[in-house]
Design an enzyme around this catalytic site. Structure first.
Site, PDB file in Angstrom:
ATOM      1  N   SER A 129       7.088  -2.429   4.112  1.00 15.20           N
ATOM      2  CA  SER A 129       8.386  -2.535   3.546  1.00 15.20           C
ATOM      3  C   SER A 129       7.836  -3.980   2.915  1.00 15.20           C
ATOM      4  CB  SER A 129       9.389  -2.773   4.517  1.00 15.20           C
ATOM      5  OG  SER A 129      10.471  -3.256   3.951  1.00 15.20           O
ATOM      6  N   ALA A 158       0.876  -1.155   0.041  1.00 15.38           N
ATOM      7  CA  ALA A 158      -0.192   0.033   0.072  1.00 15.38           C
ATOM      8  C   ALA A 158       0.693   1.279   0.005  1.00 15.38           C
ATOM      9  CB  ALA A 158      -0.971  -0.166   1.335  1.00 15.38           C
ATOM     10  N   GLY A 159       2.201   1.234   0.365  1.00 14.34           N
ATOM     11  CA  GLY A 159       2.772   2.395   0.452  1.00 14.34           C
ATOM     12  C   GLY A 159       3.187   2.679  -0.862  1.00 14.34           C
ATOM     13  N   HIS A 160       3.704   1.633  -1.716  1.00 20.28           N
ATOM     14  CA  HIS A 160       3.976   2.073  -3.212  1.00 20.28           C
ATOM     15  C   HIS A 160       2.540   2.594  -3.912  1.00 20.28           C
ATOM     16  CE1 HIS A 160       6.904  -1.201  -2.486  1.00 20.28           C
ATOM     17  NE2 HIS A 160       7.583  -0.297  -2.997  1.00 20.28           N
ATOM     18  N   GLN A 211      17.901   7.794   1.918  1.00 16.91           N
ATOM     19  CA  GLN A 211      17.878   7.802   0.327  1.00 16.91           C
ATOM     20  C   GLN A 211      17.284   8.861  -0.327  1.00 16.91           C
ATOM     21  OE1 GLN A 211      16.714   3.763  -1.937  1.00 16.91           O
ATOM     22  NE2 GLN A 211      14.633   4.816  -2.117  1.00 16.91           N
TER      23      GLN A 211
END
Ligand code: PAF
Length: 281
Positions: A187, A35-37, A155
């Site tokens: 992650s 879901a983060g992507h 990053q």
């Protein structure tokens, strides 16, 4: 959703979009999407006309071969998720395409300073691999905007610096960390946690929140709060690599008077390495 398996087909589509005056947004990933992507893609959809996602497990950024070989992959499921959020183009390069001659002999991009602390110390060469592949992908996709999650905070700063130093014409957008209901930062590596480890993992976020409170309420000095966090993590079953309060722009060590402080941490839970970070101020 279009799928490009070659650099030529990617360039043809992008060229047409640019000729049509469209804003291109880009979300680089290593797949096994969560879901983060999807949140990154959704944010890109909001401000761009077309959204490109890449999936490439970049060997150059893995400092441990076992981590590279066990990196989770789920292309069919990833494609379904990307279609659901109306991704316009999925770019699927392979090793040969990205590192034709030889990975060891490829030209590398190195971002000094920021690549040498924290994750850079624990994972030698990792950030040279990240900056090199992101540079290549930006050259190929030529987006006006590119989207990165704050979970990989170092990053994000590294890429901002590279884009600034090398005058790459792209706007780097950051998106806040997406968390499971119990607080664990999403992650791709979470899927490698056993049931028992998955139960322990959210305590990393809990420990960081406690540290942030201790410091902002002036209950403990930074040094003592970091030491307490390390003990808490060990007690919970983690092997901490670092817990460190830094300046959120430079990643220089922060003191009691600093503004814009952020705590960043890396731990191991069995074979799985987890990172997380939160703002203090
Ligand atoms: O964050 C990641 O998934 C990777 O480091 C990235 C930015 C896709 C480069 O391989």
């Amino acid at each position: 959703m279009k799928i490009s398996n070659t650099i030529e087909s990617l360039r043809t589509v992008i060229k047409q979009w640019h000729q049509d005056g469209l804003q291109v947004g880009f979300v680089p990933t290593m797949g096994h999407l969560h879901a983060g992507h999807m949140e990154l893609v959704n944010q890109a959809k909001l401000s761009c006309d077309k959204v490109v996602v890449s999936i490439f497990v970049n060997p150059l950024q893995f400092n441990e071969i076992s981590d590279y070989e066990s990196y989770p992959q789920s292309l069919a499921e990833d494609q379904k998720q990307l279609i659901n959020v109306k991704t316009d183009l999925l770019f699927l390069p392979d090793n040969e395409m990205m590192y034709a001659a030889n990975q060891q002999l490829t030209t590398k991009v190195c971002v000094p300073g920021i690549s040498q602390v924290l994750e850079g110390e624990c994972r030698p060469g990792h950030f040279d691999g990240v900056s090199t592949i992101v540079n290549k992908l930006l050259n190929l996709v030529q987006p006006q905007q590119a989207f990165f999650g704050e979970k990989d905070y170092q990053q994000l700063l590294l890429i901002r610096k590279m884009v600034n130093d090398l005058n790459i014409p792209v706007d780097i957008k950051s998106v806040t960390t997406h968390r499971e209901v119990d607080g664990l930062a999403m992650s791709s590596r979470n899927s490698r946690l056993s049931k028992l480890q998955r139960g322990i993992a959210p305590q990393l976020y809990g420990v960081l929140k406690k540290l942030a409170e201790r410091i902002s309420n002036n209950e403990l000095s930074i040094v003592k709060a970091e030491a307490e966090a390390v003990s808490d993590l060990k007690r919970a079953g983690f092997v901490p690599e670092y817990v460190s309060v830094r300046n959120g722009s430079t990643l220089h060590t922060a003191d009691e008077k600093s503004a814009n402080r952020r705590v960043l941490a890396a731990v191991r839970l069995g074979e799985v390495r987890l990172i997380d970070n939160i703002s203090i101020d």
